[in-house]
Design a protein around this motif. Structure first.
Motif, PDB file in Angstrom:
ATOM      1  N   LEU A  65       0.832  -1.204   0.000  1.00 16.87           N
ATOM      2  CA  LEU A  65       0.000   0.000   0.000  1.00 16.87           C
ATOM      3  C   LEU A  65       0.873   1.263   0.000  1.00 16.87           C
ATOM      4  O   LEU A  65       0.577   2.238  -0.699  1.00 16.87           O
ATOM      5  CB  LEU A  65      -0.931   0.004   1.218  1.00 16.87           C
ATOM      6  N   GLY A  66       1.960   1.238   0.765  1.00 15.53           N
ATOM      7  CA  GLY A  66       2.877   2.382   0.790  1.00 15.53           C
ATOM      8  C   GLY A  66       3.518   2.620  -0.570  1.00 15.53           C
ATOM      9  O   GLY A  66       3.628   3.761  -1.020  1.00 15.53           O
ATOM     10  N   LEU A  67       3.936   1.544  -1.248  1.00 13.20           N
ATOM     11  CA  LEU A  67       4.537   1.677  -2.576  1.00 13.20           C
ATOM     12  C   LEU A  67       3.535   2.224  -3.582  1.00 13.20           C
ATOM     13  O   LEU A  67       3.868   3.074  -4.418  1.00 13.20           O
ATOM     14  CB  LEU A  67       5.091   0.333  -3.054  1.00 13.20           C
ATOM     15  N   VAL A  68       2.298   1.755  -3.517  1.00 12.38           N
ATOM     16  CA  VAL A  68       1.264   2.264  -4.417  1.00 12.38           C
ATOM     17  C   VAL A  68       1.004   3.740  -4.139  1.00 12.38           C
ATOM     18  O   VAL A  68       0.869   4.552  -5.067  1.00 12.38           O
ATOM     19  CB  VAL A  68      -0.031   1.427  -4.288  1.00 12.38           C
ATOM     20  N   ALA A  69       0.937   4.128  -2.863  1.00  9.45           N
ATOM     21  CA  ALA A  69       0.691   5.533  -2.509  1.00  9.45           C
ATOM     22  C   ALA A  69       1.819   6.432  -3.004  1.00  9.45           C
ATOM     23  O   ALA A  69       1.570   7.495  -3.590  1.00  9.45           O
ATOM     24  CB  ALA A  69       0.518   5.664  -1.001  1.00  9.45           C
ATOM     25  N   VAL A  70       3.070   6.018  -2.790  1.00 11.00           N
ATOM     26  CA  VAL A  70       4.215   6.811  -3.253  1.00 11.00           C
ATOM     27  C   VAL A  70       4.193   6.931  -4.779  1.00 11.00           C
ATOM     28  O   VAL A  70       4.434   8.012  -5.339  1.00 11.00           O
ATOM     29  CB  VAL A  70       5.541   6.197  -2.757  1.00 11.00           C
ATOM     30  N   SER A  71       3.875   5.837  -5.470  1.00 10.84           N
ATOM     31  CA  SER A  71       3.809   5.872  -6.935  1.00 10.84           C
ATOM     32  C   SER A  71       2.727   6.827  -7.410  1.00 10.84           C
ATOM     33  O   SER A  71       2.934   7.585  -8.369  1.00 10.84           O
ATOM     34  CB  SER A  71       3.537   4.477  -7.491  1.00 10.84           C
ATOM     35  N   LEU A  72       1.577   6.816  -6.759  1.00  5.72           N
ATOM     36  CA  LEU A  72       0.497   7.728  -7.144  1.00  5.72           C
ATOM     37  C   LEU A  72       0.869   9.193  -6.904  1.00  5.72           C
ATOM     38  O   LEU A  72       0.564  10.063  -7.725  1.00  5.72           O
ATOM     39  CB  LEU A  72      -0.783   7.379  -6.394  1.00  5.72           C
ATOM     40  N   ILE A  73       1.542   9.459  -5.796  1.00  7.23           N
ATOM     41  CA  ILE A  73       1.964  10.834  -5.499  1.00  7.23           C
ATOM     42  C   ILE A  73       2.970  11.319  -6.546  1.00  7.23           C
ATOM     43  O   ILE A  73       2.849  12.433  -7.078  1.00  7.23           O
ATOM     44  CB  ILE A  73       2.543  10.929  -4.070  1.00  7.23           C
TER      45      ILE A  73
END
Length: 138
Positions: A65-73
């Protein structure tokens, strides 16, 4: 080569239609390929693959979830920077949150080159390591 030999050699260990002489018999009306017998080795391979895929733990899910959030940002920031910012007046306050446009090409280019460098170094390391192991085995 007779058709029967070709089919039996080709279909060895595979599900196949019945053969009579040189004629491939048509499949029966109630034939269901999903219920046809499968080779035991294939069943074992499938079972082993299912065992290797362990369910994701809570930590794995949080990291994902953290990797997906960073990628989206990063994607959102870059999209606004490259696509929307040129259409906004250069005196607007939003420009102070973004780097100059020249970096919009330079940063991804440098990141791509670093990625290629690390992939090349990794492949070289693995190949050299395997080469040393085979020399020791001989």
């Amino acid at each position: 080569m007779p058709l029967r030999n070709y089919i039996s050699r080709y279909a060895k260990g595979r599900r196949c239609l019945p053969v009579s002489g040189d004629v491939v018999l048509d499949r029966p009306k109630d034939y269901d390929s999903r219920r046809a017998p499968r080779p035991k080795a294939r069943r074992a391979r499938i079972r082993n693959r299912m065992r290797l895929a362990a369910p994701a733990t809570g930590t794995d899910q949080v990291v994902g979830l953290g990797l997906v959030a960073v990628s989206l940002i990063i994607f959102t920031y870059y999209t606004v920077w490259v696509i929307l910012l040129p259409f906004i007046d250069s005196q607007h306050v939003i420009h102070k949150y973004f780097l100059p446009q020249a970096y919009a090409v330079a940063i991804p280019l440098a990141a791509g080159l670093l990625l290629l460098l690390f992939v090349g170094v990794f492949i070289t390391y693995v190949m050299l390591k395997n080469q040393k192991v085979t020399k020791k085995a001989q």
